[in-house]
Scaffold this motif. Structure first.
Motif, PDB file in Angstrom:
ATOM      1  N   GLU A 173      -4.977   4.551 -11.840  1.00  0.00           N
ATOM      2  CA  GLU A 173      -6.038   5.557 -11.768  1.00  0.00           C
ATOM      3  C   GLU A 173      -5.460   6.958 -11.522  1.00  0.00           C
ATOM      4  O   GLU A 173      -5.891   7.944 -12.126  1.00  0.00           O
ATOM      5  CB  GLU A 173      -7.023   5.176 -10.663  1.00  0.00           C
ATOM      6  CG  GLU A 173      -7.825   3.924 -10.990  1.00  0.00           C
ATOM      7  CD  GLU A 173      -8.453   3.271  -9.771  1.00  0.00           C
ATOM      8  OE1 GLU A 173      -8.249   3.806  -8.651  1.00  0.00           O
ATOM      9  OE2 GLU A 173      -9.133   2.245  -9.914  1.00  0.00           O
ATOM     10  N   LYS A 174      -4.469   7.030 -10.643  1.00  0.00           N
ATOM     11  CA  LYS A 174      -3.861   8.335 -10.354  1.00  0.00           C
ATOM     12  C   LYS A 174      -3.063   8.850 -11.544  1.00  0.00           C
ATOM     13  O   LYS A 174      -3.047  10.058 -11.826  1.00  0.00           O
ATOM     14  CB  LYS A 174      -2.965   8.234  -9.115  1.00  0.00           C
ATOM     15  CG  LYS A 174      -2.631   9.570  -8.476  1.00  0.00           C
ATOM     16  CD  LYS A 174      -2.029   9.397  -7.101  1.00  0.00           C
ATOM     17  CE  LYS A 174      -1.864  10.733  -6.400  1.00  0.00           C
ATOM     18  NZ  LYS A 174      -1.317  10.575  -5.029  1.00  0.00           N
ATOM     19  N   GLY A 207      -9.470  -1.268  -3.406  1.00  0.00           N
ATOM     20  CA  GLY A 207      -9.815   0.055  -3.904  1.00  0.00           C
ATOM     21  C   GLY A 207     -11.298   0.318  -3.991  1.00  0.00           C
ATOM     22  O   GLY A 207     -11.717   1.378  -4.450  1.00  0.00           O
ATOM     23  N   SER A 209     -13.794   0.586 -12.910  1.00  0.00           N
ATOM     24  CA  SER A 209     -12.725  -0.351 -12.575  1.00  0.00           C
ATOM     25  C   SER A 209     -13.304  -1.760 -12.473  1.00  0.00           C
ATOM     26  O   SER A 209     -14.345  -1.968 -11.837  1.00  0.00           O
ATOM     27  CB  SER A 209     -12.074   0.039 -11.244  1.00  0.00           C
ATOM     28  OG  SER A 209     -11.070  -0.879 -10.882  1.00  0.00           O
ATOM     29  N   TYR A 252      -8.130  13.084  -6.040  1.00  0.00           N
ATOM     30  CA  TYR A 252      -6.703  12.851  -6.204  1.00  0.00           C
ATOM     31  C   TYR A 252      -5.940  14.168  -6.208  1.00  0.00           C
ATOM     32  O   TYR A 252      -6.481  15.222  -6.552  1.00  0.00           O
ATOM     33  CB  TYR A 252      -6.415  12.137  -7.534  1.00  0.00           C
ATOM     34  CG  TYR A 252      -6.831  10.694  -7.565  1.00  0.00           C
ATOM     35  CD1 TYR A 252      -6.189   9.755  -6.769  1.00  0.00           C
ATOM     36  CD2 TYR A 252      -7.858  10.266  -8.401  1.00  0.00           C
ATOM     37  CE1 TYR A 252      -6.558   8.418  -6.814  1.00  0.00           C
ATOM     38  CE2 TYR A 252      -8.238   8.940  -8.453  1.00  0.00           C
ATOM     39  CZ  TYR A 252      -7.580   8.017  -7.646  1.00  0.00           C
ATOM     40  OH  TYR A 252      -7.953   6.711  -7.689  1.00  0.00           O
ATOM     41  N   LYS A 312     -16.270   4.346  -9.689  1.00  0.00           N
ATOM     42  CA  LYS A 312     -15.606   4.998  -8.556  1.00  0.00           C
ATOM     43  C   LYS A 312     -15.485   6.495  -8.793  1.00  0.00           C
ATOM     44  O   LYS A 312     -15.185   6.925  -9.906  1.00  0.00           O
ATOM     45  CB  LYS A 312     -14.204   4.408  -8.353  1.00  0.00           C
ATOM     46  CG  LYS A 312     -14.178   2.899  -8.119  1.00  0.00           C
ATOM     47  CD  LYS A 312     -12.755   2.395  -7.985  1.00  0.00           C
ATOM     48  CE  LYS A 312     -12.707   0.886  -7.788  1.00  0.00           C
ATOM     49  NZ  LYS A 312     -11.313   0.377  -7.693  1.00  0.00           N
ATOM     50  N   ARG A 367     -13.313   9.448  -7.005  1.00  0.00           N
ATOM     51  CA  ARG A 367     -12.259   9.641  -6.026  1.00  0.00           C
ATOM     52  C   ARG A 367     -11.661  11.047  -6.157  1.00  0.00           C
ATOM     53  O   ARG A 367     -11.750  11.692  -7.216  1.00  0.00           O
ATOM     54  CB  ARG A 367     -11.145   8.610  -6.227  1.00  0.00           C
ATOM     55  CG  ARG A 367     -11.606   7.164  -6.127  1.00  0.00           C
ATOM     56  CD  ARG A 367     -11.963   6.776  -4.703  1.00  0.00           C
ATOM     57  NE  ARG A 367     -12.276   5.361  -4.612  1.00  0.00           N
ATOM     58  CZ  ARG A 367     -13.498   4.861  -4.683  1.00  0.00           C
ATOM     59  NH1 ARG A 367     -14.547   5.681  -4.854  1.00  0.00           N
ATOM     60  NH2 ARG A 367     -13.699   3.558  -4.582  1.00  0.00           N
ATOM     61  N   ASP A 401       0.819  -1.206   0.000  1.00  0.00           N
ATOM     62  CA  ASP A 401       0.000   0.000   0.000  1.00  0.00           C
ATOM     63  C   ASP A 401       0.854   1.258   0.000  1.00  0.00           C
ATOM     64  O   ASP A 401       0.351   2.356  -0.189  1.00  0.00           O
ATOM     65  CB  ASP A 401      -0.937   0.020   1.215  1.00  0.00           C
ATOM     66  CG  ASP A 401      -2.042  -1.028   1.094  1.00  0.00           C
ATOM     67  OD1 ASP A 401      -2.317  -1.440  -0.054  1.00  0.00           O
ATOM     68  OD2 ASP A 401      -2.600  -1.427   2.112  1.00  0.00           O
ATOM     69  N   GLU A 419      -1.106  -4.428  -5.883  1.00  0.00           N
ATOM     70  CA  GLU A 419      -2.356  -3.855  -6.365  1.00  0.00           C
ATOM     71  C   GLU A 419      -2.042  -2.480  -6.962  1.00  0.00           C
ATOM     72  O   GLU A 419      -1.815  -1.509  -6.222  1.00  0.00           O
ATOM     73  CB  GLU A 419      -3.353  -3.725  -5.208  1.00  0.00           C
ATOM     74  CG  GLU A 419      -4.651  -3.038  -5.571  1.00  0.00           C
ATOM     75  CD  GLU A 419      -5.367  -3.701  -6.738  1.00  0.00           C
ATOM     76  OE1 GLU A 419      -5.661  -2.980  -7.708  1.00  0.00           O
ATOM     77  OE2 GLU A 419      -5.600  -4.911  -6.682  1.00  0.00           O
ATOM     78  N   LYS A 470      -3.955  -0.854  -9.341  1.00  0.00           N
ATOM     79  CA  LYS A 470      -5.091  -0.126  -9.910  1.00  0.00           C
ATOM     80  C   LYS A 470      -5.069   1.335  -9.477  1.00  0.00           C
ATOM     81  O   LYS A 470      -5.308   2.241 -10.272  1.00  0.00           O
ATOM     82  CB  LYS A 470      -6.408  -0.773  -9.483  1.00  0.00           C
ATOM     83  CG  LYS A 470      -6.897  -1.901 -10.380  1.00  0.00           C
ATOM     84  CD  LYS A 470      -8.318  -2.295 -10.017  1.00  0.00           C
ATOM     85  CE  LYS A 470      -8.887  -3.289 -11.027  1.00  0.00           C
ATOM     86  NZ  LYS A 470      -8.216  -4.577 -10.968  1.00  0.00           N
ATOM     87  N   SER A 471      -4.778   1.571  -8.181  1.00  0.00           N
ATOM     88  CA  SER A 471      -4.783   2.948  -7.676  1.00  0.00           C
ATOM     89  C   SER A 471      -3.718   3.785  -8.363  1.00  0.00           C
ATOM     90  O   SER A 471      -3.928   4.967  -8.647  1.00  0.00           O
ATOM     91  CB  SER A 471      -4.578   2.968  -6.161  1.00  0.00           C
ATOM     92  OG  SER A 471      -3.340   2.350  -5.818  1.00  0.00           O
TER      93      SER A 471
END
Length: 465
Positions: free
Chosen positions: A228-229, A394, A377, A363, A359, A361, A186, A222, A224-225
């Motif tokens: 996405e960012k 996520g 996602s 950022y 999602k 979010r 993380d 992981e 994905k985050s």
């Protein structure tokens, strides 16, 4: 380099190469293998000028080998790709498990030169033009789907595809997404990853955004985050594609640019990005390269929409309960799956099932002002009794999601649309090449997702598309 009387192209009464015209010399040089072509470019200014004219447009050279001997397979694809003029700006290598990725990186690195960024990716399926017979071949799980027999199961996971790119007017390098060794995943250094990409682009082009990014994940962390960012940080004009799950090794043109001073041994790369940035020193009059991306969607929706109620992360998966859209009752995993089970059981083959999570979010990168972003996602469904169990993390309470299943019919129709779109970018391509593209598109239609990325070359006098 200087022109001596023996190397002048506009001849007169000379003999040998000095008496031939540039068109004849160009025809000869076009038939040379890459190494000999590179040497020929150093003979004189006039030869260099002809060689630059030959390599004035972008080029992708690719070859596949299904040779069970890894060393022979490597030699076959390298010999094929380098059998014609090309200046390697980057290389992508897709391998089966009969090829040691470290050995492949070292061998191809020696053949292409120390400054060429290289990505080696281990894949369960590969596709390409065979180096020996010049025919399109597809391998799924190491099995040649065009000529399967029971003996092929002994040769599972074999094969290698080498793709070398020449992209004049662009600079290319591999940027790693790092995290500290033995530190929880993380804590991925996502901000540094994005900053490294933007700083590389600024150094190469003077612009903070690259023209294209191809990502490779390791299938463990992981990411994905991070993806996405990155999507949030880049403008729509930056093409971003990639593979979330796989194994990879890589070589950057300048790895010291991205690794902190305490040393690479304290870090590992959870993902990498092959970054394409404009070259601020591009030769005058040289055309521009633009990336076009089209997504082939092999999924169809099934069942009602849901909203996540309780969510918790367990190892590398997410456990959740949910409400059907418009209802207050909270369903456990079995109750959620009941909404789609009957429809799925009516099918001959039980397909892969996913949830597509919408999602929203907030950022920010570095000290910039935070902004919100919405995206879709996908997470593979693993099952469920007390909770619905899906791959990855996520997901948050309140996120809406829809079930999807892998649908070969939808994939085939989508691939045909993608193929037509990509062909329309280059209507002047020869029919043989077009037929090969069509065969490739049709054979990959069985896959769940397929992203196509194609270069469009724009001459310097063309404005826009």
């Amino acid at each position: 380099m200087t022109d001596s009387p023996k190397t002048k192209l506009h001849g007169g009464g000379g003999s040998g190469f000095g008496s031939i015209g540039e068109d004849v010399l160009e025809s000869i040089l076009r038939r040379l293998p890459a190494a000999t072509f590179a040497s020929a470019a150093c003979v004189s200014r006039s030869w260099h000028r002809v060689c630059r004219r030959i390599l004035s447009r972008p080029k992708l050279a690719s070859a596949l080998s299904l040779n069970p001997c890894a060393q022979n397979a490597l030699q076959e694809v390298v010999d094929k790709v380098l059998s014609e003029p090309i200046c390697p700006h980057f290389a992508i290598v897709n391998v089966g498990n009969n090829v040691n990725m470290t050995d492949a990186l070292q061998y191809i690195g020696r053949k292409l030169g120390a400054g060429t960024p290289i990505v080696i990716s281990a894949d369960s399926g590969i596709i390409g033009v065979d180096a020996l017979i010049n025919q399109v071949k597809e391998v799924e799980g190491g099995i040649d789907v065009g000529s399967y027999n029971s003996e092929d199961s002994d040769n599972a996971e074999q094969g290698i595809v080498l793709t070398v790119g020449f992209v004049p007017g662009l600079k290319v390098d591999v940027v790693p997404l790092l995290h500290l060794v033995e530190v929880n995943e993380d804590t991925l250094m996502v901000d540094k990853f994005i900053t490294d990409i933007t700083e590389y682009s600024v150094a190469m082009s003077g612009c903070s955004t690259p023209v294209g990014v191809i990502m490779f994940g390791d299938g463990v962390a992981e990411i994905k985050s991070a993806a996405e960012k990155l999507d949030y940080a880049m403008p729509l004009e930056t093409a971003i594609v990639g593979d979330e799950k796989g194994n990879f090794e890589y070589r950057s043109a300048d790895n010291s640019r991205y690794v902190p001073a305490i040393g690479l041994q304290d870090y590992t790369a959870s993902a990498i990005a092959l970054v394409f940035a404009k070259d601020r020193h591009k030769c005058p009059g040289l055309g521009d390269i633009k990336f076009h991306v089209a997504l082939s969607d092999g999924l169809s929706t099934i069942g009602p929409r849901h909203r996540a109620a309780s969510v918790k992360v367990d190892d590398c998966c997410t456990l959740l309960t949910a409400r059907r859209e418009g209802q207050e009752e909270i369903l456990d995993g079995e109750g959620i799956l009941n909404d789609i089970r009957d429809e799925l059981e009516n099918r001959v083959e039980y397909p892969d099932v996913y949830i597509g999570v919408t999602k929203r979010r907030v950022y920010k990168v570095g000290a910039e002002k935070a902004k919100s972003m919405s995206f879709l996602s996908f997470h593979g469904v693993m099952g469920g009794v007390e909770y619905l169990r899906v791959e990855g993390s996520g997901i948050e309470s309140g996120d809406n999601f829809q079930f999807y299943y892998s649908d070969p019919a939808a994939a085939l129709a989508s691939c045909h649309k993608v193929s037509a779109r990509m062909r329309s970018l280059n209507p002047g391509s020869d029919s043989d090449c077009s037929d090969k593209v069509g065969n490739i598109v049709a054979s990959v239609a069985r896959r769940l997702w397929r992203t196509f990325l194609e270069f469009q070359w724009q001459e310097s006098f063309v404005v826009g598309k």
